[in-house]
Design an enzyme around this catalytic site. Structure first.
Site, PDB file in Angstrom:
ATOM      1  CE  LYS A 118     127.175  27.496 -42.912  1.00 22.20           C
ATOM      2  NZ  LYS A 118     127.344  28.095 -44.203  1.00 22.20           N
ATOM      3  CE  LYS A 200     136.054  35.563 -44.644  1.00 19.39           C
ATOM      4  NZ  LYS A 200     135.742  34.409 -45.035  1.00 19.39           N
ATOM      5  CE  LYS A 203     127.916  37.460 -49.715  1.00 19.74           C
ATOM      6  NZ  LYS A 203     127.287  36.426 -49.921  1.00 19.74           N
TER       7      LYS A 203
END
Ligand code: TRP
Length: 336
Positions: A118, A200, A203
């Site tokens: 991140k 994967k 969202k």
């Protein structure tokens, strides 16, 4: 909570309120959460404090928390059987997180892959919360003396960290926390993108055809499955290299309960077109009640808030027992 429920093993998990769940969140996590309610005492919460590490419009955050809470209920998490709450409504989490942050080392927090990923992705916002995220998560888990924590692969390092901190705390201050274990359900389907089946389902994917939202309308779901990327063969069989078909088979199996072998026989001699249509219809059918329940719940905000308050009250009571113990152990002064 009845006495029988209190004797069951404790399952705890949290989910961040960052938008409508995908079919991946549903089949990989929330559907299993719902099934575990019968055999375990389950505690599920919306991790809104964790979501503060990403800066978004506050109005949107507020809306997303309510939606995520409603989505859990719509997916069949039953407040009569399970404890369901919003993390920030239960003040013990922040305090436990702080106590544990003071037991977490700079070095070990620096080595967390999620922190490294991140920070690399968002160099403009490497906030302290992103760094101590694992200490807060450890607090979430340890406060409830959880036996098992169902988490995805991206969170197993945080669970390991939780065990390390708990072990250390228990060693230094005396037995306080139960050591939680990971829970990996047999049917924990890992759902991949419909357009790029090696990554994967996410969202945040910018290609709307790649993901199924659990609130997508029936015709949208069917259309997206029709467009799913497969391969140039003809056989519906689970095999290395057939990532698209493997993904569709995994989804179909998770929804219908059929084994991979059964699916292969069901579609023997038929083309991918028939198979994709069947998967689309099965998924649309599975998600219909979720969509309907969600619409109903969102129409009654007062009831949602009542359930939030009820959950927060019980969660505060349960978690306060451990927090008081931990406060005493570290020598915070407690007045009579
Ligand atoms: N970090 C988890 C995620 O992003 C969410 C989470 C917060 C959680 N606290 C937790 C999961 C405690 C399990 C247990 O997916």
């Amino acid at each position: 909570m009845s006495e029988a429920q209190e004797k069951k093993k404790i399952i705890l998990s949290g989910i961040q309120p960052t938008g409508v769940f995908t079919l991946g969140n549903y089949l990989g996590a929330v559907k299993n959460w719902q099934q575990m309610q019968e055999d375990y005492q389950c505690y599920y919460f919306i991790a809104d404090l964790h979501s503060l590490t990403v800066h978004i419009d506050p109005k949107l955050r507020k809306q997303q928390s309510l939606q995520a809470f409603a989505l859990l209920l719509a997916c069949g998490i039953d407040p009569e059987k399970s404890l369901i709450f919003v993390q920030s409504h239960v003040p013990t989490h922040a305090e436990m997180g702080w106590i544990l942050a003071c037991c977490s080392q700079f070095g070990e927090l620096s080595r967390m892959t999620q922190f490294k990923d991140k920070s690399a992705k968002h160099p403009e916002n490497i906030n302290a919360g992103l760094f101590t995220y694992p200490s807060l998560m450890a607090g979430d888990i340890l406060l409830y003396q959880a036996d098992y924590v169902p988490v995805g692969a991206d969170q197993t390092q945080h669970l390991e960290f939780t065990r390390d901190i708990a072990t250390r705390f228990n060693h230094v201050y005396g037995e306080t926390f139960k050591l939680p274990e990971g829970y990996f359900p047999k049917l924990g389907a890992r759902v991949m993108s419909l357009q790029e089946p090696t990554s994967k389902m996410s969202k945040s994917d910018t290609n709307p055809n790649a993901t199924i939202s659990i609130l997508d309308e029936e015709n949208v779901i069917i259309k997206k499955f029709k467009r799913a990327v497969t391969d140039s063969e003809m056989e519906v069989v689970f095999r290395e290299g057939k990532d698209g078909i493997n993904n569709l088979m995994t989804i179909y199996s998770a929804v219908t309960g059929k084994s991979l072998d059964d699916i292969t026989s069901e579609f023997a001699g038929k083309g991918y077109g028939d198979f994709k249509a069947a998967v689309g219809e099965a998924v649309a059918e599975e998600l219909r009640p979720v969509r309907e329940k969600y619409a109903e719940l969102m129409g009654d905000k007062a009831e949602l808030e009542r359930l939030m308050k009820q959950g927060a009250e019980i969660a505060t009571k349960i978690s306060s027992r451990t927090l008081t113990k931990a406060r005493k152990k570290v020598g915070l002064y407690i007045t009579k």
